[in-house]
Design an enzyme around this catalytic site. Sequence first.
Site, PDB file in Angstrom:
ATOM      1  N   HIS A 103       5.780 -31.448 -20.704  1.00  0.00           N
ATOM      2  CA  HIS A 103       4.604 -31.142 -21.386  1.00  0.00           C
ATOM      3  C   HIS A 103       3.999 -29.938 -20.518  1.00  0.00           C
ATOM      4  CE1 HIS A 103       1.215 -31.053 -23.827  1.00  0.00           C
ATOM      5  NE2 HIS A 103       1.735 -31.601 -24.794  1.00  0.00           N
ATOM      6  N   ASP A 146       6.364 -37.252 -28.718  1.00  0.00           N
ATOM      7  CA  ASP A 146       7.537 -36.822 -29.642  1.00  0.00           C
ATOM      8  C   ASP A 146       8.530 -37.993 -29.138  1.00  0.00           C
ATOM      9  OD1 ASP A 146       6.632 -34.942 -31.382  1.00  0.00           O
ATOM     10  OD2 ASP A 146       7.000 -33.537 -29.923  1.00  0.00           O
TER      11      ASP A 146
HETATM   12  N1  COA Z   1      14.141 -31.650 -19.974  1.00  0.00           N
HETATM   13  C1  COA Z   1      14.982 -30.997 -18.675  1.00  0.00           C
HETATM   14  N2  COA Z   1      14.114 -30.284 -17.988  1.00  0.00           N
HETATM   15  C2  COA Z   1      12.776 -29.747 -18.511  1.00  0.00           C
HETATM   16  C3  COA Z   1      12.216 -30.236 -19.605  1.00  0.00           C
HETATM   17  C4  COA Z   1      13.019 -31.292 -20.400  1.00  0.00           C
HETATM   18  N3  COA Z   1      12.489 -31.582 -21.417  1.00  0.00           N
HETATM   19  N4  COA Z   1      11.049 -29.584 -19.891  1.00  0.00           N
HETATM   20  C5  COA Z   1      10.758 -28.896 -18.694  1.00  0.00           C
HETATM   21  N5  COA Z   1      12.039 -29.141 -18.105  1.00  0.00           N
HETATM   22  C6  COA Z   1      12.364 -28.273 -16.879  1.00  0.00           C
HETATM   23  C7  COA Z   1      12.743 -26.670 -17.047  1.00  0.00           C
HETATM   24  O1  COA Z   1      13.947 -26.698 -17.408  1.00  0.00           O
HETATM   25  C8  COA Z   1      12.085 -25.924 -15.826  1.00  0.00           C
HETATM   26  O2  COA Z   1      13.058 -26.318 -14.928  1.00  0.00           O
HETATM   27  P1  COA Z   1      13.380 -25.118 -13.791  1.00  0.00           P
HETATM   28  O3  COA Z   1      11.641 -24.738 -12.950  1.00  0.00           O
HETATM   29  O4  COA Z   1      14.225 -25.773 -12.748  1.00  0.00           O
HETATM   30  O5  COA Z   1      13.797 -23.868 -14.399  1.00  0.00           O
HETATM   31  C9  COA Z   1      10.880 -26.620 -15.504  1.00  0.00           C
HETATM   32  O6  COA Z   1      11.031 -27.964 -16.007  1.00  0.00           O
HETATM   33  C10 COA Z   1       9.656 -26.020 -16.384  1.00  0.00           C
HETATM   34  O7  COA Z   1      10.014 -26.091 -17.759  1.00  0.00           O
HETATM   35  P2  COA Z   1       9.192 -24.980 -18.822  1.00  0.00           P
HETATM   36  O8  COA Z   1      10.132 -24.878 -19.970  1.00  0.00           O
HETATM   37  O9  COA Z   1       8.875 -23.791 -18.025  1.00  0.00           O
HETATM   38  O10 COA Z   1       8.134 -25.887 -19.056  1.00  0.00           O
HETATM   39  P3  COA Z   1       6.867 -25.397 -20.152  1.00  0.00           P
HETATM   40  O11 COA Z   1       5.633 -25.917 -19.758  1.00  0.00           O
HETATM   41  O12 COA Z   1       7.124 -24.136 -20.789  1.00  0.00           O
HETATM   42  O13 COA Z   1       7.428 -26.299 -21.263  1.00  0.00           O
HETATM   43  C11 COA Z   1       7.856 -27.875 -22.906  1.00  0.00           C
HETATM   44  C12 COA Z   1       6.950 -27.414 -22.177  1.00  0.00           C
HETATM   45  C13 COA Z   1       7.101 -29.038 -23.861  1.00  0.00           C
HETATM   46  C14 COA Z   1       8.167 -26.703 -24.235  1.00  0.00           C
HETATM   47  C15 COA Z   1       9.171 -28.487 -22.419  1.00  0.00           C
HETATM   48  O14 COA Z   1       8.837 -29.307 -21.752  1.00  0.00           O
HETATM   49  C16 COA Z   1      10.281 -28.470 -23.412  1.00  0.00           C
HETATM   50  O15 COA Z   1      10.815 -27.824 -24.157  1.00  0.00           O
HETATM   51  N6  COA Z   1      10.300 -29.872 -23.861  1.00  0.00           N
HETATM   52  C17 COA Z   1      11.420 -30.527 -24.740  1.00  0.00           C
HETATM   53  C18 COA Z   1      10.920 -30.173 -26.040  1.00  0.00           C
HETATM   54  C19 COA Z   1       9.775 -30.921 -26.332  1.00  0.00           C
HETATM   55  O16 COA Z   1       9.963 -32.325 -26.232  1.00  0.00           O
HETATM   56  N7  COA Z   1       8.856 -30.599 -27.040  1.00  0.00           N
HETATM   57  C20 COA Z   1       7.534 -31.400 -27.611  1.00  0.00           C
HETATM   58  C21 COA Z   1       6.224 -30.983 -26.563  1.00  0.00           C
HETATM   59  S1  COA Z   1       5.061 -32.243 -27.224  1.00  0.00           S
END
Ligand code: COA
Length: 393
Positions: free
Chosen positions: A270, A324
């Site tokens: 998140h 979620d």
């Molecule tokens: N599983 C594995 N790794 C994850 C992850 C996950 N669900 N969420 C983030 N990471 C890792 C990324 O790969 C990244 O790693 P790196 O720095 O080694 O490349 C790091 O954490 C940062 O990720 P990032 O995508 O930049 O974080 P964000 O703040 O932009 O993303 C979300 C937030 C919610 C978009 C992201 O966590 C995600 O896509 N989660 C899965 C979808 C989900 O459950 N969404 C519902 C949100 S309520």
Amino acid sequence: MKTIDKSQEKNGIPLRPGLEGVPVTHSSICDIDGVKGKLQYRGYPISELASNSSFLETTYLLIWGELPTSKELREFEEEVQQHRRVSFRVRDMLKCFPASGHPMDALQSSAAALGLFYSRRGIDDPKYIYDAAVRLIAKIPTMVAAFQLIRKGQDPIQPRDDLPYSSNFLYMLTEREPDPLAAKVFDRCLILHAEHSLNASTFSARVTASTLTDPYSVVASAVGTLAGPLHGGANEDVIAMLEEIGTPSKAGQYLDEAIKQKRKIMGFGHREYRVKDPRASILQDFGEKLFARFGKDEMYEVAKELEKEAIDRLGPKGIYPNVDFYSGLIYRKLGIPRDLFTPVFAISRVAGWLAHWREQLGANRIFRPSQIYTGMKTRTWKPLDQRKSKKED
Ligand code: COA
């Protein structure tokens, strides 16, 4: 001397993709402490609201800033109950949509269509704001349930005036009056999903609101934004992932492979939280009550094991279950089809969107961020016969 990378800033302001961490408004609606794992609506801890409040009471709190008195709550509940029905024209429109289409698309279209039936003008008038909020809160569940029956080849059923908000939705969806525990858990799930500060769909609602358009367009924009798998759509993908894992013993191996292939674990991570999302813990509690009453869900065992295995692998990066992760398991126990999970999220989040709509109107400035242009410098137009296709290179 410090060198400035011009591709990463404009007029001294650094580029922040996704606006990560950039404050763009004041807000008194919702407060998140992502380090301590705390969430409050209008100053009330989410755990207190989830234990004591109802969705409609929480909606009132979010939109108007204070808990309603018993008279205010009764009037609000009555108004919502009186506006649950939708025009036969809306139902006919839903019948024209392909049954194979995603219910979020049907919801986005029907939310926008409400603007054709009700005045788009009046956003300066508190009565207009109240009436529009009541209509949207009342009619969105009816439209979601109607599309569900229509796509199964049935006629939608009318709301039942003797049933409270959440029971009525489950009744319209499943054609059965729900068990009181199921209705209560569903209502509490709506409270948990009702608001979460400037997430993508709420930001979208505020951007749309900032143009001073009508609330139906505001909600339709937000529904479209919520539909994506990185936002509201994640709970559908969580179930698919758990089914792919299949048994608790395969959870660790799945995690290792996903991490190696840089795939995201759905329902984890998140932007705001560095610890487990407090809503995930409350949902897990509700889930356990439902499973104790209505029977186990094998995928819950897989989910718990996945969470356990992820602590060492993802915990150090601050990645824990989000809202979620457990919500889909609850919804499917309540008999809600998988592709309705996100529309159900919308039924709840409309409360937050409307609160932000109202707040945006109170101190409006149209959103108009900037960009760093990376395209071609000035070019001269060429007639057709002098152009060379890039594909021939
Ligand atoms: N599983 C594995 N790794 C994850 C992850 C996950 N669900 N969420 C983030 N990471 C890792 C990324 O790969 C990244 O790693 P790196 O720095 O080694 O490349 C790091 O954490 C940062 O990720 P990032 O995508 O930049 O974080 P964000 O703040 O932009 O993303 C979300 C937030 C919610 C978009 C992201 O966590 C995600 O896509 N989660 C899965 C979808 C989900 O459950 N969404 C519902 C949100 S309520």
